[in-house]
Design an enzyme around this catalytic site. Sequence first.
Site, PDB file in Angstrom:
ATOM      1  CD  GLU A 179      -3.025  -1.198   2.130  1.00 17.26           C
ATOM      2  OE1 GLU A 179      -2.906  -0.550   3.102  1.00 17.26           O
ATOM      3  OE2 GLU A 179      -4.066  -1.698   1.953  1.00 17.26           O
ATOM      4  CD  GLU A 387      -3.682  -6.178   2.265  1.00 22.58           C
ATOM      5  OE1 GLU A 387      -4.757  -5.703   3.031  1.00 22.58           O
ATOM      6  OE2 GLU A 387      -2.659  -5.880   2.512  1.00 22.58           O
TER       7      GLU A 387
END
Length: 489
Positions: A179, A387
């Site tokens: 991220e 994810e």
Amino acid sequence: MSKTYQFPQGFLWGGAVAANQCEGAWKEGGKGESVPDHITAGSITSPRRWTKQIEANTYYPSHHAVDFYHHYEEDIALMGEMGFKCFRTSINWARIFPNGYDDNPNPEGIAFYHKVFQCCHKYGIEPLVTLSHYELPWGLTEKYNGWASRDVIDHFVHYAYTCFMEYKDEVKYWLTFNEINCAMMPFGTIMGLGMVPEYPAMDFKHQESKPQMQKRFQALHHQFVASAKAVQVGHAINPDFKIGCMIAGHTCYPYSCNPKDALAAQHQNNMNNYFCGDVQVRGEYPYFAKRYFEDNDIHIDITENDRIELKRGTVDFYSFSYYMSSVAATQPVETKGDDKVGGNVFGGVKNPYLKASDWGWQIDPEGLRWYLNDVYGRYHIPLMIVENGLGANDVRSEDGKFHDTYRIDYLRSHIEQMGEAIKDGVDLMGYTMWGCFDLVSASTGEMKKRYGFVYVDRDNDGNGDLHREKKDSFDWYKKVIASNGKDLD
Ligand code: BGP
């Protein structure tokens, strides 16, 4: 009966975790301290805190987490039983280089990950490894204020080189930074960049000062260069490596057909999904970065050499997390109760068409299809969802079991939309659901927010005997994988 979808042969079905959220053993095997070891437990109502010293009588969940360090064989065997094709985990940098800047790696740390990857292969599971998942060695925070310093680039490249050389025969799929776009938000200051924030509390709502914002974007630039250099090093070591970027993915809708709302949503999608994506996939900052930097008084030191590195070190695939969507409104919105929604990275106005999880994350499977099409349309390289999942407070039923039908519903609806996106023509290579066995939540630092197919007996205060237990979703996912996504019932 759900619809039937055709997933590609060799689709990478599996699950994902991160070292700091599951391994524990924070002082074992020669590991140094890392940033999450200095972040306390929290909850949805009380934010986690960052502390310079480890305080006595304060609970730091990463210290013991769910003890994957000692349970990895059992955990991987369970994934093998579900038929996983892929297991995404991260290497905790401080296990390999305890301070982050050491010359030589720690042999015990090296050996641990060999055991983990070999165990995966025993069950036919392909590891997908994140080099940096919110776990910078604490030594680099102390010495350099984390990624604020350009010096950290070389330390990261040395670490990446060491991992690539060591595990080149065991790991083919790599991600550089988890991220990476969280560095664009105040939340990412300590978590993603290992920089000392202006506030000790990880309060996602606080606004920071301009100088801090400037520092954050410069630090992000250092990560971009580090990632690009690592990609080149990795490809030189093994041309078969597939090295991806990892973006916190997010779909933002305009609240109304007011053009102002449409522009606001476009701005958010550009910033969240494309800013980092463009640098890592195309090797250059997007056209809209210039104006953003001007408007926010941000001046980035980008050398000529940096530009060359970014161009040379573009990624092989675009991976992302996807949990929720949000809404951009430029006019006050009238909703009942709280008009804001939560999220660890994103927030926004409540969408009246969607339901939210207990943690306020708006559940939006169709937003995933939108995102897949949107990003694929821009980059035309393989995508991977690394994810996605539902954090819920799982409660044992009277028959002693965990009937997590809500999790099955969540996952099914998202997998259906993946199937739709594949029909649309998107090149999707895999899906690793987040938190395949219960682990510590990143945003709130609690165990109560569970994602797993496997229950782990551990509570918010660190009590529990750590035994593992299958939930109903375990058998469901096993069936999904065995049918290559055809049987979703
Ligand atoms: C992502 C992080 C993960 C993970 C997940 C779920 O942003 O990459 O580390 O934790 O979100 O978030 P949370 O744990 O806060 O529920």
